[in-house]
Design a protein around this motif. Structure first.
Motif, PDB file in Angstrom:
ATOM      1  N   GLY A   1       0.811  -1.210   0.000  1.00  0.00           N
ATOM      2  CA  GLY A   1       0.000   0.000   0.000  1.00  0.00           C
ATOM      3  C   GLY A   1       0.842   1.256   0.000  1.00  0.00           C
ATOM      4  O   GLY A   1       0.471   2.277  -0.593  1.00  0.00           O
ATOM      5  N   THR A   2       2.004   1.184   0.630  1.00  0.00           N
ATOM      6  CA  THR A   2       2.906   2.324   0.678  1.00  0.00           C
ATOM      7  C   THR A   2       3.379   2.715  -0.717  1.00  0.00           C
ATOM      8  O   THR A   2       3.569   3.899  -1.010  1.00  0.00           O
ATOM      9  CB  THR A   2       4.111   2.026   1.595  1.00  0.00           C
ATOM     10  OG1 THR A   2       3.611   1.721   2.904  1.00  0.00           O
ATOM     11  CG2 THR A   2       5.069   3.193   1.682  1.00  0.00           C
ATOM     12  N   VAL A   3       3.542   1.731  -1.584  1.00  0.00           N
ATOM     13  CA  VAL A   3       3.927   2.010  -2.972  1.00  0.00           C
ATOM     14  C   VAL A   3       2.886   2.916  -3.627  1.00  0.00           C
ATOM     15  O   VAL A   3       3.223   3.896  -4.302  1.00  0.00           O
ATOM     16  CB  VAL A   3       4.088   0.688  -3.768  1.00  0.00           C
ATOM     17  CG1 VAL A   3       4.274   0.956  -5.256  1.00  0.00           C
ATOM     18  CG2 VAL A   3       5.226  -0.138  -3.219  1.00  0.00           C
TER      19      VAL A   3
ATOM     20  N   PHE B   1       1.513   8.268  -5.427  1.00  0.00           N
ATOM     21  CA  PHE B   1       0.467   9.301  -5.417  1.00  0.00           C
ATOM     22  C   PHE B   1       1.097  10.668  -5.146  1.00  0.00           C
ATOM     23  O   PHE B   1       0.740  11.659  -5.777  1.00  0.00           O
ATOM     24  CB  PHE B   1      -0.571   8.959  -4.344  1.00  0.00           C
ATOM     25  CG  PHE B   1      -1.765   9.864  -4.329  1.00  0.00           C
ATOM     26  CD1 PHE B   1      -2.836   9.651  -5.179  1.00  0.00           C
ATOM     27  CD2 PHE B   1      -1.841  10.929  -3.437  1.00  0.00           C
ATOM     28  CE1 PHE B   1      -3.957  10.470  -5.162  1.00  0.00           C
ATOM     29  CE2 PHE B   1      -2.950  11.754  -3.408  1.00  0.00           C
ATOM     30  CZ  PHE B   1      -4.010  11.527  -4.277  1.00  0.00           C
ATOM     31  N   GLY B   2       2.041  10.717  -4.216  1.00  0.00           N
ATOM     32  CA  GLY B   2       2.713  11.975  -3.890  1.00  0.00           C
ATOM     33  C   GLY B   2       3.787  12.353  -4.881  1.00  0.00           C
ATOM     34  O   GLY B   2       3.845  13.485  -5.362  1.00  0.00           O
ATOM     35  N   LEU B   3       4.652  11.398  -5.230  1.00  0.00           N
ATOM     36  CA  LEU B   3       5.759  11.688  -6.138  1.00  0.00           C
ATOM     37  C   LEU B   3       5.288  11.954  -7.569  1.00  0.00           C
ATOM     38  O   LEU B   3       5.966  12.632  -8.329  1.00  0.00           O
ATOM     39  CB  LEU B   3       6.768  10.533  -6.139  1.00  0.00           C
ATOM     40  CG  LEU B   3       7.558  10.322  -4.858  1.00  0.00           C
ATOM     41  CD1 LEU B   3       8.462   9.101  -4.981  1.00  0.00           C
ATOM     42  CD2 LEU B   3       8.375  11.557  -4.512  1.00  0.00           C
ATOM     43  N   GLY B   4       4.136  11.431  -7.925  1.00  0.00           N
ATOM     44  CA  GLY B   4       3.615  11.628  -9.271  1.00  0.00           C
ATOM     45  C   GLY B   4       3.067  13.018  -9.512  1.00  0.00           C
ATOM     46  O   GLY B   4       2.727  13.367 -10.648  1.00  0.00           O
ATOM     47  N   SER B   5       2.976  13.828  -8.489  1.00  0.00           N
ATOM     48  CA  SER B   5       2.413  15.176  -8.649  1.00  0.00           C
ATOM     49  C   SER B   5       3.251  16.066  -9.551  1.00  0.00           C
ATOM     50  O   SER B   5       2.706  16.832 -10.342  1.00  0.00           O
ATOM     51  CB  SER B   5       2.246  15.836  -7.288  1.00  0.00           C
ATOM     52  OG  SER B   5       1.277  15.159  -6.551  1.00  0.00           O
ATOM     53  N   LEU B   6       4.564  15.984  -9.443  1.00  0.00           N
ATOM     54  CA  LEU B   6       5.421  16.831 -10.290  1.00  0.00           C
ATOM     55  C   LEU B   6       5.276  16.460 -11.763  1.00  0.00           C
ATOM     56  O   LEU B   6       4.992  17.337 -12.587  1.00  0.00           O
ATOM     57  CB  LEU B   6       6.879  16.763  -9.838  1.00  0.00           C
ATOM     58  CG  LEU B   6       7.847  17.629 -10.641  1.00  0.00           C
ATOM     59  CD1 LEU B   6       7.466  19.098 -10.568  1.00  0.00           C
ATOM     60  CD2 LEU B   6       9.260  17.427 -10.157  1.00  0.00           C
ATOM     61  N   PRO B   7       5.423  15.175 -12.135  1.00  0.00           N
ATOM     62  CA  PRO B   7       5.201  14.840 -13.546  1.00  0.00           C
ATOM     63  C   PRO B   7       3.767  15.137 -13.994  1.00  0.00           C
ATOM     64  O   PRO B   7       3.531  15.501 -15.147  1.00  0.00           O
ATOM     65  CB  PRO B   7       5.492  13.348 -13.641  1.00  0.00           C
ATOM     66  CG  PRO B   7       6.196  12.983 -12.405  1.00  0.00           C
ATOM     67  CD  PRO B   7       5.898  14.032 -11.388  1.00  0.00           C
ATOM     68  N   SER B   8       2.813  15.010 -13.088  1.00  0.00           N
ATOM     69  CA  SER B   8       1.421  15.317 -13.428  1.00  0.00           C
ATOM     70  C   SER B   8       1.256  16.790 -13.751  1.00  0.00           C
ATOM     71  O   SER B   8       0.519  17.154 -14.667  1.00  0.00           O
ATOM     72  CB  SER B   8       0.497  14.951 -12.264  1.00  0.00           C
ATOM     73  OG  SER B   8       0.520  13.577 -12.031  1.00  0.00           O
ATOM     74  N   GLY B   9       1.921  17.635 -12.990  1.00  0.00           N
ATOM     75  CA  GLY B   9       1.871  19.064 -13.248  1.00  0.00           C
ATOM     76  C   GLY B   9       2.487  19.411 -14.593  1.00  0.00           C
ATOM     77  O   GLY B   9       1.965  20.246 -15.335  1.00  0.00           O
ATOM     78  N   ILE B  10       3.578  18.746 -14.923  1.00  0.00           N
ATOM     79  CA  ILE B  10       4.222  18.973 -16.218  1.00  0.00           C
ATOM     80  C   ILE B  10       3.300  18.519 -17.344  1.00  0.00           C
ATOM     81  O   ILE B  10       3.125  19.211 -18.343  1.00  0.00           O
ATOM     82  CB  ILE B  10       5.590  18.252 -16.277  1.00  0.00           C
ATOM     83  CG1 ILE B  10       6.549  18.898 -15.263  1.00  0.00           C
ATOM     84  CG2 ILE B  10       6.168  18.278 -17.684  1.00  0.00           C
ATOM     85  CD1 ILE B  10       7.818  18.128 -15.021  1.00  0.00           C
TER      86      ILE B  10
ATOM     87  N   LEU C   1      -0.145   6.368  -9.367  1.00  0.00           N
ATOM     88  CA  LEU C   1       0.299   7.245 -10.450  1.00  0.00           C
ATOM     89  C   LEU C   1      -0.864   7.987 -11.101  1.00  0.00           C
ATOM     90  O   LEU C   1      -0.807   9.202 -11.298  1.00  0.00           O
ATOM     91  CB  LEU C   1       1.039   6.428 -11.515  1.00  0.00           C
ATOM     92  CG  LEU C   1       2.476   6.072 -11.189  1.00  0.00           C
ATOM     93  CD1 LEU C   1       3.055   5.150 -12.257  1.00  0.00           C
ATOM     94  CD2 LEU C   1       3.326   7.318 -11.053  1.00  0.00           C
ATOM     95  N   PHE C   2      -1.923   7.261 -11.437  1.00  0.00           N
ATOM     96  CA  PHE C   2      -3.059   7.914 -12.066  1.00  0.00           C
ATOM     97  C   PHE C   2      -3.796   8.819 -11.079  1.00  0.00           C
ATOM     98  O   PHE C   2      -4.328   9.854 -11.461  1.00  0.00           O
ATOM     99  CB  PHE C   2      -4.012   6.887 -12.681  1.00  0.00           C
ATOM    100  CG  PHE C   2      -3.481   6.275 -13.935  1.00  0.00           C
ATOM    101  CD1 PHE C   2      -3.290   7.046 -15.072  1.00  0.00           C
ATOM    102  CD2 PHE C   2      -3.151   4.937 -13.988  1.00  0.00           C
ATOM    103  CE1 PHE C   2      -2.796   6.493 -16.238  1.00  0.00           C
ATOM    104  CE2 PHE C   2      -2.662   4.368 -15.148  1.00  0.00           C
ATOM    105  CZ  PHE C   2      -2.478   5.152 -16.278  1.00  0.00           C
TER     106      PHE C   2
END
Length: 173
Positions: A86-88, A93-102, A145-146
C-alpha cells in the motif's frame, strides 16, 4: 446602500491567462447593488466535475486501509507486507504530482483529468481482479500514479474556469 462590488462580465465564460497579451481586454463591471455574478453553465460543470473527481480520487486511495485485513488474508500476507504494498501506492500518489503538473501544463487540464478517470478505473479493476500479489502491487502502483493526476488538473480547471475561485475551492474541499 451596499458598497460597489467588482466582478467579471457575466457574458464571458472563458478566462484568459492573466500574463497573456490579451489580459488587458478583460471587461470589468461595477455593480452598485453589490449583487454577485451568478454561476455560468460552464462554471457549474467545472465545479461538479472537479468535486466528483476529487471524491473519486480519495475513494480510490482510501479504500485500501478499510479493506487491508481481508486483502491480506486473501493473499496470505502479513499486515506488514500488505502495508508495504500500500505504501507504494501512496508514495507514487505523492511523487507523481510533479510529472502530473508537467503533463497538465504541456497538454491541458481536461486531458489530464480524463487520463485520471481512465487510468484510475483501469487500475482499480485490475486490483479487484488481481489473483497474484505481483498483479495487485502493479495495480496499486498504477492507482497511485493515475491518482496523482487529479489534484493538479482539478485545481487548474477551477483556477482557470471559475470566476469565484474561493467559493469553488470551498465547495471542492
Amino acid at each position: 446602500m451596499a458598497s460597489p462590488t467588482i466582478h467579471f462580465d457575466e457574458k464571458r465564460e472563458k478566462f484568459p491567462d492573466p500574463s497573456s497579451r490579451h489580459a488587458h481586454k478583460w471587461e470589468m463591471r461595477v455593480s452598485s447593488t453589490g449583487r454577485q455574478a451568478s454561476v455560468t453553465k460552464t462554471e457549474r460543470k467545472v465545479i461538479v466535475a472537479t468535486c466528483l473527481s476529487h471524491s473519486l480520487c480519495h475513494i480510490y486511495v482510501l479504500i485500501l486501509p478499510g479493506a487491508l485485513l481481508p486483502i491480506a488474508q486473501s493473499f496470505g500476507l502479513s499486515i506488514t507486507e500488505i502495508t508495504a504494498i500500500g505504501t507504494v501506492c501512496y508514495l507514487l500518489f505523492g511523487l507523481g504530482s510533479l510529472p502530473s503538473g508537467i503533463l497538465a501544463t504541456k497538454t491541458n487540464a481536461k486531458f489530464a483529468l480524463k487520463l485520471f478517470f481512465i487510468g484510475s478505473s483501469f487500475a482499480s479493476l485490475l486490483a479487484g481482479f488481481s489473483s497474484s500479489v505481483a498483479a495487485f502491487t502493479v495495480s496499486l502502483a498504477l492507482m497511485g500514479l493515475f491518482g496523482s493526476l487529479y489534484h493538479v488538473s482539478g485545481l487548474t480547471l477551477i483556477s482557470h474556469g471559475v470566476r469565484r475561485k474561493g467559493r469553488a475551492l470551498g465547495i471542492h474541499g
